[in-house]
Design an enzyme around this catalytic site. Structure first.
Site, PDB file in Angstrom:
ATOM      1  N   ASP A  43       0.613  -1.400  -0.119  1.00 16.45           N
ATOM      2  CA  ASP A  43       0.394  -0.387   0.228  1.00 16.45           C
ATOM      3  C   ASP A  43       0.583   1.277   0.009  1.00 16.45           C
ATOM      4  O   ASP A  43       1.509   1.466   0.818  1.00 16.45           O
ATOM      5  CB  ASP A  43      -0.817   0.125   1.187  1.00 16.45           C
ATOM      6  CG  ASP A  43      -1.711   1.285   0.940  1.00 16.45           C
ATOM      7  OD1 ASP A  43      -2.433   2.089  -0.202  1.00 16.45           O
ATOM      8  OD2 ASP A  43      -2.804   0.189   1.174  1.00 16.45           O
ATOM      9  N   SER A  91      -7.591   4.040  -0.741  1.00 18.82           N
ATOM     10  CA  SER A  91      -7.038   2.484  -0.856  1.00 18.82           C
ATOM     11  C   SER A  91      -8.076   1.870  -1.197  1.00 18.82           C
ATOM     12  O   SER A  91      -7.999   0.837  -1.539  1.00 18.82           O
ATOM     13  CB  SER A  91      -6.273   2.261   0.585  1.00 18.82           C
ATOM     14  OG  SER A  91      -4.773   2.400   0.869  1.00 18.82           O
ATOM     15  N   THR A 144      -8.397  -1.678   3.002  1.00 13.77           N
ATOM     16  CA  THR A 144      -7.685  -2.920   1.608  1.00 13.77           C
ATOM     17  C   THR A 144      -7.830  -4.099   2.210  1.00 13.77           C
ATOM     18  O   THR A 144      -8.632  -4.992   1.285  1.00 13.77           O
ATOM     19  CB  THR A 144      -6.110  -2.669   1.421  1.00 13.77           C
ATOM     20  OG1 THR A 144      -5.538  -1.278   0.967  1.00 13.77           O
ATOM     21  CG2 THR A 144      -5.422  -3.367   0.315  1.00 13.77           C
ATOM     22  N   GLU A 308      -0.771  -7.726   2.651  1.00  9.79           N
ATOM     23  CA  GLU A 308      -1.127  -5.929   2.118  1.00  9.79           C
ATOM     24  C   GLU A 308       0.125  -5.757   3.481  1.00  9.79           C
ATOM     25  O   GLU A 308       0.380  -6.361   4.255  1.00  9.79           O
ATOM     26  CB  GLU A 308      -2.602  -5.302   3.300  1.00  9.79           C
ATOM     27  CG  GLU A 308      -1.972  -3.880   2.808  1.00  9.79           C
ATOM     28  CD  GLU A 308      -2.876  -3.036   3.512  1.00  9.79           C
ATOM     29  OE1 GLU A 308      -3.990  -2.937   4.270  1.00  9.79           O
ATOM     30  OE2 GLU A 308      -3.386  -1.807   2.803  1.00  9.79           O
ATOM     31  N   ASP A 313       2.219   2.505   3.621  1.00 15.72           N
ATOM     32  CA  ASP A 313       1.620   3.827   2.817  1.00 15.72           C
ATOM     33  C   ASP A 313       1.438   4.776   4.108  1.00 15.72           C
ATOM     34  O   ASP A 313       1.979   5.800   3.634  1.00 15.72           O
ATOM     35  CB  ASP A 313       0.154   3.262   3.180  1.00 15.72           C
ATOM     36  CG  ASP A 313      -1.181   4.585   2.126  1.00 15.72           C
ATOM     37  OD1 ASP A 313      -0.947   5.254   1.454  1.00 15.72           O
ATOM     38  OD2 ASP A 313      -1.622   4.484   3.777  1.00 15.72           O
ATOM     39  N   HIS A 317       2.023   8.977   4.480  1.00  9.42           N
ATOM     40  CA  HIS A 317       1.137   9.492   4.655  1.00  9.42           C
ATOM     41  C   HIS A 317       1.748  10.819   6.278  1.00  9.42           C
ATOM     42  O   HIS A 317       1.788  12.649   5.420  1.00  9.42           O
ATOM     43  CB  HIS A 317       0.225   9.048   5.471  1.00  9.42           C
ATOM     44  CG  HIS A 317      -1.005   9.418   4.386  1.00  9.42           C
ATOM     45  ND1 HIS A 317      -1.801   9.130   3.507  1.00  9.42           N
ATOM     46  CD2 HIS A 317      -1.377   7.847   4.046  1.00  9.42           C
ATOM     47  CE1 HIS A 317      -2.815   9.185   2.766  1.00  9.42           C
ATOM     48  NE2 HIS A 317      -2.440   8.653   2.960  1.00  9.42           N
ATOM     49  N   ASP A 355      -1.690  -0.514  -4.473  1.00  6.40           N
ATOM     50  CA  ASP A 355      -2.647   0.372  -5.365  1.00  6.40           C
ATOM     51  C   ASP A 355      -2.480   1.759  -5.233  1.00  6.40           C
ATOM     52  O   ASP A 355      -3.250   2.661  -6.276  1.00  6.40           O
ATOM     53  CB  ASP A 355      -4.042   0.411  -3.529  1.00  6.40           C
ATOM     54  CG  ASP A 355      -3.413   0.905  -2.193  1.00  6.40           C
ATOM     55  OD1 ASP A 355      -2.022   1.067  -2.224  1.00  6.40           O
ATOM     56  OD2 ASP A 355      -3.959   0.749  -1.026  1.00  6.40           O
ATOM     57  N   HIS A 356      -1.570   2.376  -5.250  1.00  2.00           N
ATOM     58  CA  HIS A 356      -1.157   3.744  -5.494  1.00  2.00           C
ATOM     59  C   HIS A 356       0.227   4.214  -4.661  1.00  2.00           C
ATOM     60  O   HIS A 356       0.777   3.757  -4.221  1.00  2.00           O
ATOM     61  CB  HIS A 356      -2.195   4.897  -4.887  1.00  2.00           C
ATOM     62  CG  HIS A 356      -2.722   5.016  -3.601  1.00  2.00           C
ATOM     63  ND1 HIS A 356      -1.872   5.487  -2.533  1.00  2.00           N
ATOM     64  CD2 HIS A 356      -3.266   4.283  -2.632  1.00  2.00           C
ATOM     65  CE1 HIS A 356      -2.202   4.694  -0.899  1.00  2.00           C
ATOM     66  NE2 HIS A 356      -3.257   4.274  -1.555  1.00  2.00           N
ATOM     67  N   HIS A 461      -1.802  10.895  -1.292  1.00  2.00           N
ATOM     68  CA  HIS A 461      -1.549  10.640  -1.961  1.00  2.00           C
ATOM     69  C   HIS A 461      -1.230  10.871  -3.162  1.00  2.00           C
ATOM     70  O   HIS A 461      -1.824  12.040  -3.383  1.00  2.00           O
ATOM     71  CB  HIS A 461      -2.779   8.741  -2.955  1.00  2.00           C
ATOM     72  CG  HIS A 461      -2.983   8.361  -1.203  1.00  2.00           C
ATOM     73  ND1 HIS A 461      -4.584   7.166  -1.204  1.00  2.00           N
ATOM     74  CD2 HIS A 461      -2.784   7.374  -0.479  1.00  2.00           C
ATOM     75  CE1 HIS A 461      -4.828   6.816   0.059  1.00  2.00           C
ATOM     76  NE2 HIS A 461      -3.666   6.917   0.152  1.00  2.00           N
TER      77      HIS A 461
HETATM   78 ZN    ZN Z   1      -2.950   6.227   2.196  1.00  2.00          ZN
END
Ligand code: ZN
Ligand code: NAG
Ligand code: NAG
Ligand code: NAG
Length: 521
Positions: A43, A91, A144, A308, A313, A317, A355-356, A461
């Protein structure tokens, strides 16, 4: 249809024309020798994230310039990430593109644009007899994992999502098999959404005790490192009465909320992602291996599991490069556990993608052409953990001098490994600490990033493409620049499962949480 899609991706990235007349590619025959599918999501892990961790290891472990990570060695393409309503996905929509092979709006958990539940690859696999699993370092009810086995119009409806994951308290709308509650094995964090509001560790907005309800439904529940370790490996099972029956279904939640960042994790309290993965693969393999005694059914086709690396992720952030790095390295380690499994079980496919991208990480900032991986080496703690300590210190003293002294004497030298700090670095962190957790984490992350010459464009993101990786059975069929929904279609085709039938069984599933109040972020 299955072979057609495989062929298109294998041979012609540009042209979808005339494929119906094409002959099947070697090895593309439906179902031939396929057994298990392991889908991994890193993620918030972008191409620059991979470059960051690679350069760090190359420098720190004196590797050759040509050295590549476990992931570098299995790159097959890129994944495009947009959702249905924006070029920058979240997500929830990102995972839905993989699980339902459909675009949805940001925030949607396995629902379509018109708010109808869509059958997921995990649910369709379960209907076909596959054994299923979800492993994550986030709360198991987080976007997720949720998007593979739950359906909600808003990702924050985690009370409802947790109920769907264990098929509890839904008044008989759901049932094992068709409907929801399809996950045989869950490892991760987020116990608080399974406990009543009045329980000390609870975070539900009602009094449902899903932990107890899951046990009543036959789940074996685990919440401690010790219980995790005591869960015997299948090959040891012969001597143990407890393990004579299959341990599935199993719910192991090892943290109240998210599991710790790898950089902060106390191995005595929580297993790592790679450890949860190794144990999950052992259990799922034993449960689906018709030659071992505890397999429930000799006709089980195999297993599907989604794994995951969730906090890659969250570190993005926070703009926290060291926490990002250590969760990436743990993800690599997990990939290597999975590859090792596949080397022993070659009827298994691994697909890994993101996912990104998160944070808009750049390796290098104006004006110089360089960045310093070694700056990350002495960092001992995540910005999250540092800021929660500062918040605590500030609560205790409410004296700015005490806060600044703690930053000078402990945070910078001990946690971040910076001894020649400047007055402005100290005041940047202390003034941000007074503003709140988000500002504080960014300030800590930026002190390290500025010294390393790493840049971040956002605390959210970005719309950048991400890497696509595959290994094992039929991995050569996956190639090129794919939309995230095409990655989902590939998973569905590999397992040869029916999403539409899964969707039909979901019509009565409640997708709206009663009395839901949207949290302010
Ligand atoms: Zn995120
Ligand atoms: C289940 O039914 C009870 C009684 O009718 C109701 O109070 C409760 O809200 C229902 N729960 C769900 C999830 O629909
Ligand atoms: C099934 O289990 C047996 C005995 O442990 C083992 O020899 C065999 O390789 C396993 N098969 C698969 C497909 O994992
Ligand atoms: C601190 O020391 C490092 C390593 O010696 C050096 O590269 C850096 O420029 C110094 N930074 C400041 C702000 O003095």
């Amino acid at each position: 249809m299955a072979c057609m899609r495989l062929l298109i991706w294998a041979l012609t990235a540009q042209s979808f024309v005339a494929s119906s007349h094409a002959a099947p590619a070697p090895g593309a025959k439906t179902g031939q020798g396929r057994r298990n599918l392991i889908f991994m999501i890193s993620d918030g892990f972008g191409i620059a994230s991979e470059g960051l961790a690679r350069a760090y290891i190359q420098q720190h472990s004196s590797r050759d310039i040509k050295w590549g990570s476990m992931l570098d060695n299995m790159l097959v393409g890129t994944t495009r990430t947009r959702s249905s309503n924006t070029l920058v996905t979240d997500s929830a929509a990102g995972a839905t593109a993989f699980s339902c092979a459909k675009k949805t709006v940001n925030g949607g958990i396995a629902i379509t644009d018109d708010n109808m539940p869509c059958g997921t690859v995990l649910e369709a696999a379960k209907r076909k007899g596959y054994t299923t699993g979800l492993v994550t370092t986030a709360r198991i009810s987080h976007a997720t994992p949720a998007a593979f086995a739950a359906h909600a119009v808003d990702r924050d409806m985690e009370d409802l999502i947790a109920q769907q994951l264990v098929d509890a308290g839904l008044n008989g709308t759901a049932a094992f098999g068709p409907g929801i509650g399809n996950v045989d094995l869950m490892f991760g964090g987020g116990r608080c959404f399974f406990l009543p509001q009045s329980s000390p560790d609870g975070c539900r907005s009602d009094e449902l005790d899903l932990w107890q309800m899951a046990q009543n439904r036959g789940f074996r529940t685990l919440s401690s490192r010790k219980q995790f370790d005591n869960l015997l490996k299948p090959q040891d099972a012969a001597d143990s009465a407890e393990n004579l029956q299959s341990p599935l279904p199993i719910l192991g939640l090892f943290a109240r909320s998210h599991m710790a960042y790898e950089i902060d994790r106390n191995p005595k309290d929580q297993p790592a992602l790679s450890e949860m993965t190794a144990k999950a693969l052992d259990i799922l393999n034993a449960a689906t291996n018709s030659t071992t005694s505890n397999a429930p059914s000799s006709s089980s086709p195999g297993f599907f599991i989604m794994i995951e690396g969730a906090r890659i992720d969250m570190a993005g952030h926070d703009n926290d490069p060291a926490a990002h790095l250590h969760d990436i390295i743990e993800y690599w380690k997990t990939v290597s556990v999975v590859r090792d499994f596949i080397d022993h079980n070659p009827d298994t496919l691994l697909v890994s993608t993101s996912d990104h991208e998160t944070g808009g990480l750049t390796l290098g900032i104006d004006p110089e052409y360089l960045w310093y991986p070694e700056t990350l080496h002495p960092v001992r703690r995540s910005a999250e953990s540092i800021c929660s300590e500062l918040h605590h210190a500030e609560d205790i003293s409410s004296d700015h001098n005490v806060l600044e002294a703690h930053i000078r004497n402990v945070v910078l030298p001990t946690y971040l490994g910076i001894t020649n700090f400047t007055a402005s670095e100290v005041s940047d962190i202390s003034s941000a600490a007074l503003k709140g957790a988000k500002a504080c984490k960014h300030a800590v992350g930026h002190v390290v990033s500025n010294r390393a010459h790493l840049g971040w464009t956002t605390g959210g993101h970005t719309g950048a493409d991400v890497g696509l990786y595959a290994y094992g059975k039929e991995s050569s069929q996956l190639r090129g620049s794919l939309d995230n929904t095409q990655v989902g279609e590939f998973l569905v085709d590999y397992l040869d499962v029916d999403l539409q039938a899964a969707t039909k069984s979901l019509v009565h599933v409640p997708t709206i949480q009663k009395g839901f109040v949207k949290r302010k972020h």
